[in-house]
Design an enzyme around this catalytic site. Structure first.
Site, PDB file in Angstrom:
ATOM      1  N   GLU A   1       0.823  -1.198   0.000  1.00 17.33           N
ATOM      2  CA  GLU A   1       0.000   0.000   0.000  1.00 17.33           C
ATOM      3  C   GLU A   1       0.862   1.256   0.000  1.00 17.33           C
ATOM      4  O   GLU A   1       1.926   1.296   0.611  1.00 17.33           O
ATOM      5  CB  GLU A   1      -0.970  -0.039   1.172  1.00 17.33           C
ATOM      6  CG  GLU A   1      -1.897  -1.228   0.989  1.00 17.33           C
ATOM      7  CD  GLU A   1      -3.067  -1.286   1.934  1.00 17.33           C
ATOM      8  OE1 GLU A   1      -3.053  -0.580   2.950  1.00 17.33           O
ATOM      9  OE2 GLU A   1      -3.992  -2.051   1.634  1.00 17.33           O
TER      10      GLU A   1
ATOM     11  N   CYS B   1       3.639   8.432   0.860  1.00 17.87           N
ATOM     12  CA  CYS B   1       4.017   7.528   1.945  1.00 17.87           C
ATOM     13  C   CYS B   1       4.236   6.152   1.328  1.00 17.87           C
ATOM     14  O   CYS B   1       3.301   5.561   0.787  1.00 17.87           O
ATOM     15  CB  CYS B   1       2.900   7.518   2.981  1.00 17.87           C
ATOM     16  SG  CYS B   1       3.167   6.384   4.343  1.00 17.87           S
TER      17      CYS B   1
ATOM     18  N   CYS C   1       4.960  -4.436  16.526  1.00 16.58           N
ATOM     19  CA  CYS C   1       4.322  -3.393  17.343  1.00 16.58           C
ATOM     20  C   CYS C   1       2.835  -3.735  17.494  1.00 16.58           C
ATOM     21  O   CYS C   1       2.141  -3.936  16.490  1.00 16.58           O
ATOM     22  CB  CYS C   1       4.502  -2.029  16.686  1.00 16.58           C
ATOM     23  SG  CYS C   1       6.236  -1.646  16.340  1.00 16.58           S
TER      24      CYS C   1
ATOM     25  N   CYS D   1      -0.096  -1.657  15.608  1.00 19.64           N
ATOM     26  CA  CYS D   1      -0.032  -1.402  14.170  1.00 19.64           C
ATOM     27  C   CYS D   1      -0.678  -2.543  13.398  1.00 19.64           C
ATOM     28  O   CYS D   1      -0.320  -3.710  13.574  1.00 19.64           O
ATOM     29  CB  CYS D   1       1.426  -1.230  13.752  1.00 19.64           C
ATOM     30  SG  CYS D   1       1.617  -0.919  11.990  1.00 19.64           S
TER      31      CYS D   1
ATOM     32  N   CYS E   1      -1.942   6.410   9.673  1.00 17.56           N
ATOM     33  CA  CYS E   1      -0.831   5.669  10.269  1.00 17.56           C
ATOM     34  C   CYS E   1      -1.325   4.419  10.961  1.00 17.56           C
ATOM     35  O   CYS E   1      -2.268   4.456  11.736  1.00 17.56           O
ATOM     36  CB  CYS E   1      -0.140   6.510  11.344  1.00 17.56           C
ATOM     37  SG  CYS E   1       0.724   7.911  10.717  1.00 17.56           S
TER      38      CYS E   1
ATOM     39  N   CYS F   1       5.619  -6.833   7.738  1.00 17.52           N
ATOM     40  CA  CYS F   1       6.652  -6.157   8.533  1.00 17.52           C
ATOM     41  C   CYS F   1       7.420  -7.176   9.361  1.00 17.52           C
ATOM     42  O   CYS F   1       6.860  -8.187   9.803  1.00 17.52           O
ATOM     43  CB  CYS F   1       6.022  -5.113   9.466  1.00 17.52           C
ATOM     44  SG  CYS F   1       7.248  -4.024  10.259  1.00 17.52           S
TER      45      CYS F   1
HETATM   46  N1  SAH Z   1       8.273   0.828  10.909  1.00 18.82           N
HETATM   47  C1  SAH Z   1       8.434   2.238  10.759  1.00 18.82           C
HETATM   48  C2  SAH Z   1       7.526   2.851   9.703  1.00 18.82           C
HETATM   49  C3  SAH Z   1       6.075   2.429   9.656  1.00 18.82           C
HETATM   50  S1  SAH Z   1       4.929   3.002  10.852  1.00 18.82           S
HETATM   51  C4  SAH Z   1       8.217   2.941  12.094  1.00 18.82           C
HETATM   52  O1  SAH Z   1       7.799   2.297  13.048  1.00 18.82           O
HETATM   53  O2  SAH Z   1       8.497   4.124  12.187  1.00 18.82           O
HETATM   54  C5  SAH Z   1       4.699   4.694  10.614  1.00 18.82           C
HETATM   55  C6  SAH Z   1       4.181   5.422  11.869  1.00 18.82           C
HETATM   56  O3  SAH Z   1       2.826   5.067  12.191  1.00 18.82           O
HETATM   57  C7  SAH Z   1       5.011   5.112  13.120  1.00 18.82           C
HETATM   58  O4  SAH Z   1       5.378   6.329  13.720  1.00 18.82           O
HETATM   59  C8  SAH Z   1       4.041   4.364  14.018  1.00 18.82           C
HETATM   60  O5  SAH Z   1       4.333   4.577  15.381  1.00 18.82           O
HETATM   61  C9  SAH Z   1       2.702   4.943  13.594  1.00 18.82           C
HETATM   62  N2  SAH Z   1       1.564   4.052  13.857  1.00 18.82           N
HETATM   63  C10 SAH Z   1       1.515   2.710  13.717  1.00 18.82           C
HETATM   64  N3  SAH Z   1       0.303   2.246  14.072  1.00 18.82           N
HETATM   65  C11 SAH Z   1      -0.444   3.320  14.426  1.00 18.82           C
HETATM   66  C12 SAH Z   1      -1.790   3.494  14.857  1.00 18.82           C
HETATM   67  N4  SAH Z   1      -2.616   2.447  14.993  1.00 18.82           N
HETATM   68  N5  SAH Z   1      -2.229   4.743  15.119  1.00 18.82           N
HETATM   69  C13 SAH Z   1      -1.393   5.808  14.952  1.00 18.82           C
HETATM   70  N6  SAH Z   1      -0.126   5.708  14.550  1.00 18.82           N
HETATM   71  C14 SAH Z   1       0.362   4.484  14.293  1.00 18.82           C
END
Ligand code: SAH
Length: 349
Positions: free
Chosen positions: A89, A102, A113, A116, A333, A109
């Protein structure tokens, strides 16, 4: 063999026998709207004598198939793209006078986390630099003159530091002239905090860096980002601080902080965050948690977000609240892979 759009000017120069032809090729590529599906048999400004053997040797233009394009009310477009049977995506986010693309660095991944949605996919495969730049090229080919795609963030699916060789090549190609020649500071690689990759990136790249910090104590961070046990907060922030000193504060560091109601959004967290960022020329982006089913995590109240924000600002920390873009199409995000109704996941081959 490497392919367009991930060839560097020097590789193209070697392949085509002159720098002028390399430049013509890149100018041609970035002038195409809509994009061609394959390399043409002739290219203006490049003699047939060198172009034909280049194509016959197997040089290709890697581009995705568009599976779906979803347009949000706020102008954000989410693309579901397919490369060789693998779905990824990409999101285009318009703003005043520009757009940000983006892009994803992995299908799925390598990290886990809890908050996410991408983690539900597990890890499918690494994306090549061709596939990363192709996401940009595709999303850019549908931008508008008043909102050109001048910015890229590696904040889609995946952990860039776990695919760093390809990410570094993509950054090099995105910032090279004559096209697309993005500014180093306009290309941002975002990491969940994989320390070895983070250090290498800081040493070798001029692009911007975003660190997804998301907590102010290792205990809380480890609950939502298990890798914190391997690379604690202090080790990550020390790496940024050392880089800032080495470079004489020439680079900004974006600190991403997802706010979870009742978990990391207290006044004490705000004060700890200010102390942690001492000595780092940072810009904090507060991202209210975009909910996704089954995590048990809460979105903070607007009032909490505002209080947390003003506490940081009053302490002199440059802080923005990132309003969710494209939330209703699951383009915000942490929502990449959620289907439109938020209940399931989009198909992945
Ligand atoms: N792996 C990398 C890039 C992908 S995530 C990283 O962690 O930076 C991009 C951003 O989205 C990160 O800052 C992450 O903390 C945020 N993110 C992930 N899941 C989210 C959610 N459910 N709500 C808001 N932000 C989120």
């Amino acid at each position: 063999m490497r392919h367009l759009p991930a060839l560097t000017v020097s590789e193209l120069t070697d392949a085509l026998g002159s720098r002028a032809r390399a430049m013509e090729t890149l100018k041609w590529l970035y002038a195409q709207r809509p994009l061609p599906s394959i390399l043409p048999s002739e290219l203006p400004g490049v003699s047939h004598r060198v172009w034909t053997p280049f194509v016959e040797r197997g040089a290709k233009l890697v581009l995705p198939k568009i599976l779906e394009r979803q347009l949000s009310e706020d102008g954000t477009t989410k693309y579901a793209l397919e490369f060789n049977g693998t779905s990824v995506e990409t999101v285009r986010i318009p703003a005043k006078g520009r757009s940000t693309i983006c892009i994803s660095s992995q299908a799925g991944c390598t990290r886990k986390c809890t908050f996410c949605a991408t983690k539900e996919l597990g890890f499918i495969r690494q994306l090549s630099a061709e596939e990363m730049v192709a996401q940009y090229l595709l999303a850019r080919s549908e931008d508008t003159p008043d909102q050109p795609a001048t910015n890229v963030v590696f904040m889609g699916m995946g952990e860039p530091m776990d695919n760093l060789d390809e990410v570094m090549r993509a950054v090099e190609v995105l910032t090279q002239g004559p096209a697309p020649q993005l500014r180093n500071m306009s290309v941002t690689v975002s990491t969940s905090g994989v320390l070895p990759g983070l250090k290498r990136f800081l040493a070798e790249s001029k692009a911007s860096l975003a660190l997804s910090l998301n907590a102010t104590t290792d205990e809380v961070r480890a609950q939502v980002m298990p890798q914190t046990k391997t690379w604690p907060i202090k080790s990550l922030l020390d790496a940024l601080r050392e880089d800032a000193q080495r470079r004489g504060n020439k680079r900004d560091y974006f600190i991403e902080y997802v706010l979870f109601g009742g978990l990391n959004d207290t006044d004490a967290d705000a004060d700890r965050l200010v102390a942690l960022l001492e000595g780092i020329p940072s810009r904090v982006n507060l991202i209210p948690y975009n909910p996704f089913p089954g995590t048990g995590l809460q979105t903070p109240t607007d009032e909490r977000v505002a209080t947390f924000h003003s506490r940081l600002v009053r302490s002199g920390v440059i802080t923005l609240v990132r309003s969710p873009r494209g939330r209703e199409i699951a383009a915000a995000c942490g929502q990449l892979v959620l289907s439109r109704d938020g209940a399931g996941f989009s198909p992945v081959s």
